[in-house]
Design a protein around this motif. Structure first.
Motif, PDB file in Angstrom:
ATOM      1  N   VAL A 145       0.877  -1.171   0.000  1.00 15.76           N
ATOM      2  CA  VAL A 145       0.000   0.000   0.000  1.00 15.76           C
ATOM      3  C   VAL A 145       0.917   1.225   0.000  1.00 15.76           C
ATOM      4  O   VAL A 145       1.528   1.551   1.013  1.00 15.76           O
ATOM      5  CB  VAL A 145      -0.929   0.008   1.233  1.00 15.76           C
ATOM      6  CG1 VAL A 145      -1.762   1.289   1.275  1.00 15.76           C
ATOM      7  CG2 VAL A 145      -1.834  -1.215   1.221  1.00 15.76           C
ATOM      8  N   THR A 147       1.476   5.009  -0.064  1.00 14.09           N
ATOM      9  CA  THR A 147       0.789   6.279   0.218  1.00 14.09           C
ATOM     10  C   THR A 147       1.751   7.458   0.261  1.00 14.09           C
ATOM     11  O   THR A 147       1.332   8.580   0.542  1.00 14.09           O
ATOM     12  CB  THR A 147       0.033   6.186   1.558  1.00 14.09           C
ATOM     13  OG1 THR A 147       0.969   5.850   2.598  1.00 14.09           O
ATOM     14  CG2 THR A 147      -1.054   5.124   1.501  1.00 14.09           C
ATOM     15  N   ASP A 148       3.025   7.203   0.006  1.00 11.12           N
ATOM     16  CA  ASP A 148       4.052   8.241   0.017  1.00 11.12           C
ATOM     17  C   ASP A 148       4.493   8.520  -1.417  1.00 11.12           C
ATOM     18  O   ASP A 148       4.923   7.598  -2.119  1.00 11.12           O
ATOM     19  CB  ASP A 148       5.246   7.783   0.853  1.00 11.12           C
ATOM     20  CG  ASP A 148       6.314   8.865   1.003  1.00 11.12           C
ATOM     21  OD1 ASP A 148       6.295   9.839   0.224  1.00 11.12           O
ATOM     22  OD2 ASP A 148       7.168   8.718   1.899  1.00 11.12           O
ATOM     23  N   ALA A 163      -2.158   0.257  -6.964  1.00 10.84           N
ATOM     24  CA  ALA A 163      -3.410   1.010  -6.883  1.00 10.84           C
ATOM     25  C   ALA A 163      -4.561   0.227  -7.492  1.00 10.84           C
ATOM     26  O   ALA A 163      -5.677   0.214  -6.954  1.00 10.84           O
ATOM     27  CB  ALA A 163      -3.254   2.359  -7.588  1.00 10.84           C
ATOM     28  N   HIS A 166      -5.605  -2.600  -5.196  1.00 14.90           N
ATOM     29  CA  HIS A 166      -6.195  -2.103  -3.944  1.00 14.90           C
ATOM     30  C   HIS A 166      -7.398  -1.196  -4.206  1.00 14.90           C
ATOM     31  O   HIS A 166      -7.712  -0.333  -3.384  1.00 14.90           O
ATOM     32  CB  HIS A 166      -5.146  -1.347  -3.129  1.00 14.90           C
ATOM     33  CG  HIS A 166      -4.154  -2.220  -2.444  1.00 14.90           C
ATOM     34  ND1 HIS A 166      -4.457  -2.987  -1.349  1.00 14.90           N
ATOM     35  CD2 HIS A 166      -2.844  -2.464  -2.724  1.00 14.90           C
ATOM     36  CE1 HIS A 166      -3.385  -3.657  -0.947  1.00 14.90           C
ATOM     37  NE2 HIS A 166      -2.392  -3.361  -1.774  1.00 14.90           N
ATOM     38  N   ALA A 171      -7.839   2.827   1.965  1.00 15.77           N
ATOM     39  CA  ALA A 171      -6.733   3.777   1.788  1.00 15.77           C
ATOM     40  C   ALA A 171      -6.542   4.191   0.332  1.00 15.77           C
ATOM     41  O   ALA A 171      -5.591   4.912   0.026  1.00 15.77           O
ATOM     42  CB  ALA A 171      -5.433   3.169   2.321  1.00 15.77           C
ATOM     43  N   GLU A 173      -7.929   6.331  -1.677  1.00 14.44           N
ATOM     44  CA  GLU A 173      -7.876   7.754  -2.003  1.00 14.44           C
ATOM     45  C   GLU A 173      -6.503   8.333  -1.678  1.00 14.44           C
ATOM     46  O   GLU A 173      -5.937   9.113  -2.457  1.00 14.44           O
ATOM     47  CB  GLU A 173      -8.962   8.531  -1.268  1.00 14.44           C
ATOM     48  CG  GLU A 173      -8.989  10.013  -1.636  1.00 14.44           C
ATOM     49  CD  GLU A 173     -10.212  10.740  -1.104  1.00 14.44           C
ATOM     50  OE1 GLU A 173     -10.315  11.962  -1.356  1.00 14.44           O
ATOM     51  OE2 GLU A 173     -11.050  10.096  -0.449  1.00 14.44           O
ATOM     52  N   THR A 174      -5.931   7.925  -0.531  1.00 12.75           N
ATOM     53  CA  THR A 174      -4.594   8.378  -0.165  1.00 12.75           C
ATOM     54  C   THR A 174      -3.563   7.865  -1.154  1.00 12.75           C
ATOM     55  O   THR A 174      -2.622   8.582  -1.531  1.00 12.75           O
ATOM     56  CB  THR A 174      -4.235   7.906   1.257  1.00 12.75           C
ATOM     57  OG1 THR A 174      -5.244   8.362   2.170  1.00 12.75           O
ATOM     58  CG2 THR A 174      -2.890   8.453   1.698  1.00 12.75           C
ATOM     59  N   MET A 175      -3.734   6.613  -1.609  1.00 11.18           N
ATOM     60  CA  MET A 175      -2.815   6.040  -2.589  1.00 11.18           C
ATOM     61  C   MET A 175      -2.883   6.809  -3.910  1.00 11.18           C
ATOM     62  O   MET A 175      -1.848   7.111  -4.523  1.00 11.18           O
ATOM     63  CB  MET A 175      -3.152   4.566  -2.820  1.00 11.18           C
ATOM     64  CG  MET A 175      -2.947   3.674  -1.608  1.00 11.18           C
ATOM     65  SD  MET A 175      -3.457   1.960  -1.922  1.00 11.18           S
ATOM     66  CE  MET A 175      -2.184   1.442  -3.091  1.00 11.18           C
ATOM     67  N   LYS A 177      -3.871   9.915  -4.368  1.00  7.54           N
ATOM     68  CA  LYS A 177      -3.316  11.255  -4.189  1.00  7.54           C
ATOM     69  C   LYS A 177      -1.791  11.208  -4.245  1.00  7.54           C
ATOM     70  O   LYS A 177      -1.148  12.119  -4.796  1.00  7.54           O
ATOM     71  CB  LYS A 177      -3.777  11.846  -2.855  1.00  7.54           C
ATOM     72  CG  LYS A 177      -5.238  12.285  -2.844  1.00  7.54           C
ATOM     73  CD  LYS A 177      -5.636  12.886  -1.503  1.00  7.54           C
ATOM     74  CE  LYS A 177      -7.083  13.374  -1.524  1.00  7.54           C
ATOM     75  NZ  LYS A 177      -7.506  13.920  -0.214  1.00  7.54           N
ATOM     76  N   ALA A 178      -1.207  10.150  -3.686  1.00  6.06           N
ATOM     77  CA  ALA A 178       0.245   9.985  -3.775  1.00  6.06           C
ATOM     78  C   ALA A 178       0.682   9.788  -5.223  1.00  6.06           C
ATOM     79  O   ALA A 178       1.738  10.277  -5.644  1.00  6.06           O
ATOM     80  CB  ALA A 178       0.699   8.803  -2.921  1.00  6.06           C
TER      81      ALA A 178
END
Length: 295
Positions: A145, A147-148, A163, A166, A171, A173-175, A177-178
């Motif tokens: 995952v 996210t950074d 992505a 998953h 998570a 949306e955070t992925m 956005k990263a």
């Protein structure tokens, strides 16, 4: 019918054939990184038997010290009781045709499908097993995952596949956005294919809407075909969303600069009458902001 999500999961290996080295690391397999990769024909139909069979992607992997091997990649979206026999046919046929040891990697988005595909399948009489099929399988539980944005930049292909697998993760949306944060620093020629693969891979999952909005707001430079495919996918999902993209399209064709706040407001609107008014104003408005001005 093969869905767009299915196609994207295996197409990413065609566009980024060295991705298997990273996926094998995720699966805990000590595989020598390939020095060269060749994409081979996927047809595994025997001439004497007219039933057509095709693997999704077939790669020949050359390594520095070990002998070459074949990698067949399959995207699986459902429990198909006939698939194990097909997979056994693939690998047997490939071994006979190329005289190289085959490997089979199965990609899944659903943990239940992962568990089903990963179980060993024994062929032959229970008292006299003939062969055992045990493919490599990856899905949400084994893929990282990310996210950074820094992690995403390290391997955009792996991040895109992560992505996609998953898609239903809380998570996601955070992925995503990263992903857009990382892609902002990349040239459009490199970012666009990744944008298109992720959009295709997310399919009809709710995360696809999040991805479209992020791309529209954060990656407005994406104007090549893959990005336009995203817009076209959005248009088929409903009249309101089609109208929103039409408003932005008119402004873009006229050469009007569209700030992120305007894009976000237009895409977030689900009222057809309002969007219709904005569309009429987009034809003549001197700035993007003035489509919202009542006259």
């Amino acid at each position: 019918m093969v869905g767009s999500s299915h196609e994207a999961m295996h197409r990413i290996f065609q566009d980024h054939p060295r991705l298997f080295s990273r996926v094998s690391d995720v699966l805990g397999i000590d595989f020598t990184p390939p020095t060269s990769v060749t994409i081979l024909p996927t047809d595994v139909t025997e001439a004497a038997h007219p039933l057509e069979r095709r693997a999704d992607i077939l790669l020949r992997l050359e390594t520095e010290h070990d002998e070459p091997l074949l990698l067949a990649v399959e995207a699986q979206g459902s429990k198909d009781p006939e698939k194990p026999a097909s997979w056994a046919h693939y690998v047997s046929y490939l071994l006979m045709k190329y005289r190289l040891q085959p490997m089979l990697l199965v990609l899944c988005q659903d943990p239940a499908i992962v568990a089903w595909a990963a179980r060993p399948v024994v062929f032959g009489h229970p008292q006299s097993p003939l062969l055992t099929l045990h493919p490599l399988v990856t899905g949400p539980r084994s893929m990282p995952v990310l996210t950074d944005p820094a992690e995403v930049r390290e391997d955009l292909a792996l991040a895109a596949l992560s992505a996609i697998t998953h898609a239903a993760n809380p998570a996601i949306e955070t992925m995503l956005k990263a992903m857009t944060a990382a892609l902002r620093d990349e040239p459009a020629a490199l970012a666009n294919p990744i944008v298109g693969l992720v959009a295709q891979g997310l399919g009809k999952n709710p995360a696809a809407d999040i991805w479209r909005q992020l791309v529209a707001v954060d990656l407005s430079f994406c104007k090549l075909p893959p990005s336009r495919e995203i817009r076209e996918e959005g248009r088929v999902e409903g009249q309101a969303q089609r109208a929103a993209w039409d408003v932005l399209e008119v402004l873009e064709v006229r050469g009007i600069d569209v700030p992120g706040a305007v894009r976000e407001r237009v895409i977030g609107c689900d009222d057809s009458e309002t969007l219709s008014r904005w569309l009429r104003r987009a034809v003549i408005a001197p700035t993007a902001e003035e489509i919202f001005t009542e006259r």
